[in-house]
Scaffold this motif. Structure first.
Motif, PDB file in Angstrom:
ATOM      1  N   ARG A   1      27.475   1.956  31.930  1.00 27.20           N
ATOM      2  CA  ARG A   1      27.718   3.497  32.620  1.00 27.20           C
ATOM      3  C   ARG A   1      27.407   3.439  34.180  1.00 27.20           C
ATOM      4  O   ARG A   1      28.153   3.721  34.706  1.00 27.20           O
ATOM      5  CB  ARG A   1      26.675   4.348  32.011  1.00 27.20           C
ATOM      6  CG  ARG A   1      27.160   4.814  30.375  1.00 27.20           C
ATOM      7  CD  ARG A   1      26.104   5.576  29.802  1.00 27.20           C
ATOM      8  NE  ARG A   1      25.769   6.891  30.692  1.00 27.20           N
ATOM      9  CZ  ARG A   1      26.469   8.046  30.453  1.00 27.20           C
ATOM     10  NH1 ARG A   1      27.260   8.121  29.368  1.00 27.20           N
ATOM     11  NH2 ARG A   1      26.381   9.090  31.090  1.00 27.20           N
TER      12      ARG A   1
ATOM     13  N   HIS B   1      32.052   6.877  27.698  1.00 30.13           N
ATOM     14  CA  HIS B   1      32.149   7.194  28.883  1.00 30.13           C
ATOM     15  C   HIS B   1      33.109   6.616  29.729  1.00 30.13           C
ATOM     16  O   HIS B   1      33.588   7.134  30.596  1.00 30.13           O
ATOM     17  CB  HIS B   1      30.540   6.327  29.607  1.00 30.13           C
ATOM     18  CG  HIS B   1      30.269   6.566  31.151  1.00 30.13           C
ATOM     19  ND1 HIS B   1      30.120   7.938  31.319  1.00 30.13           N
ATOM     20  CD2 HIS B   1      30.446   5.958  32.030  1.00 30.13           C
ATOM     21  CE1 HIS B   1      29.934   7.952  32.671  1.00 30.13           C
ATOM     22  NE2 HIS B   1      30.209   6.439  33.384  1.00 30.13           N
TER      23      HIS B   1
ATOM     24  N   THR C   1      28.258   4.870  23.313  1.00 25.53           N
ATOM     25  CA  THR C   1      28.476   5.723  24.751  1.00 25.53           C
ATOM     26  C   THR C   1      29.123   4.998  25.771  1.00 25.53           C
ATOM     27  O   THR C   1      29.619   5.567  26.550  1.00 25.53           O
ATOM     28  CB  THR C   1      26.860   5.838  25.237  1.00 25.53           C
ATOM     29  OG1 THR C   1      26.326   4.443  25.128  1.00 25.53           O
ATOM     30  CG2 THR C   1      25.881   6.735  24.104  1.00 25.53           C
TER      31      THR C   1
ATOM     32  N   GLU D   1      24.212  -0.793  27.310  1.00 27.52           N
ATOM     33  CA  GLU D   1      25.282   0.486  27.423  1.00 27.52           C
ATOM     34  C   GLU D   1      24.955   1.129  28.817  1.00 27.52           C
ATOM     35  O   GLU D   1      25.893   1.792  29.363  1.00 27.52           O
ATOM     36  CB  GLU D   1      25.174   1.275  26.288  1.00 27.52           C
ATOM     37  CG  GLU D   1      25.933   0.645  25.001  1.00 27.52           C
ATOM     38  CD  GLU D   1      26.120   1.429  23.860  1.00 27.52           C
ATOM     39  OE1 GLU D   1      25.701   2.609  23.983  1.00 27.52           O
ATOM     40  OE2 GLU D   1      26.647   1.275  22.817  1.00 27.52           O
ATOM     41  N   GLU D   2      23.717   1.545  28.983  1.00 32.36           N
ATOM     42  CA  GLU D   2      23.217   2.485  30.042  1.00 32.36           C
ATOM     43  C   GLU D   2      23.659   1.530  31.322  1.00 32.36           C
ATOM     44  O   GLU D   2      24.044   2.178  32.456  1.00 32.36           O
ATOM     45  CB  GLU D   2      21.779   2.521  30.027  1.00 32.36           C
ATOM     46  CG  GLU D   2      21.171   3.798  28.987  1.00 32.36           C
ATOM     47  CD  GLU D   2      22.159   4.998  29.206  1.00 32.36           C
ATOM     48  OE1 GLU D   2      22.320   5.473  30.256  1.00 32.36           O
ATOM     49  OE2 GLU D   2      22.875   5.430  28.097  1.00 32.36           O
TER      50      GLU D   2
END
Length: 207
Positions: free
Chosen positions: A60, A127, A123, A56-57
């Motif tokens: 982003r 985002h 997230t 997920e990061e």
């Protein structure tokens, strides 16, 4: 030079670019960790998690990169063109060129790549939604600026203009994903500007 047996140092920019192409082509859910590791020159999971924290990061970082690179020319045209009408026409035209450029997946990463971010409320989903919302907000701000500058009549139906051209742009992105030719999409973008006069003069506003 790397010592024998030591894994190569991760090139973060290259890794994000490689991940961007995967997410753009396959979507968030369709892009597996295994595929990401392979695209990043075969790095191992510990190196991946150390560099990016999670899938997920990484997503982003990828979507931020996309917005600041592939999405920038159209938004620059919107902001910098002599008139707001020219700005919106430029946004549509340059977006079509982005959606159909050779050597890259077709369509828009922020639409196709994030279409299936599960579970709901993740997230990655939040985002991507926030980035998508920037488009109508940016168009609205540009229209309000045009009113202040005397470039757009105060009676113009700004919410309708925003909704119309945002919908057109999303449709152009989907058309590109479905394989429509760039020339056809450019003609659609050009014809979409035919609706400008009525909305800019407030003709579409409900009484």
């Amino acid at each position: 030079m790397n010592k024998p047996g030591r894994p190569p140092r991760l090139n973060r920019d290259k890794a994000i670019h490689s991940a961007m192409l995967l997410f753009w082509e396959r979507g968030y859910e369709g892009t597996t960790l295994e595929a990401l590791l392979e695209a990043m020159d075969g790095i191992k999971p510990p190196s991946f998690y150390h560099a990016f924290g999670s899938k997920e990061e990484l997503y982003r970082a990828v979507t931020d990169r996309y917005a600041c690179t592939f999405g920038k020319p159209g938004l620059d045209a919107l902001e910098e063109s002599p008139s707001v009408r020219e700005g919106i026409a430029g946004l549509l035209r340059l977006s079509v060129e982005n959606f159909t450029q050779p050597g890259y997946p077709r369509g828009c990463l922020l639409l196709s790549g994030g279409a299936h971010c599960a579970p709901s409320g993740s997230t990655a989903e939040a985002h991507t939604t926030a980035l998508r919302r920037q488009l109508p907000e940016t168009i609205s701000a540009r229209l309000r600026r045009a009113v202040t500058e005397g470039d757009l009549d105060a009676s113009a139906d700004i919410p309708l203009i925003v909704a119309y051209y945002t919908t057109v742009l999303y449709g152009l992105a989907q058309g590109a994903s479905d394989g429509r030719r760039r020339e056809t999409l450019l003609k659609v973008a050009e014809r979409a500007m035919d609706a400008w006069t009525g909305m800019a003069e407030g003709a579409g506003r409900e009484s």
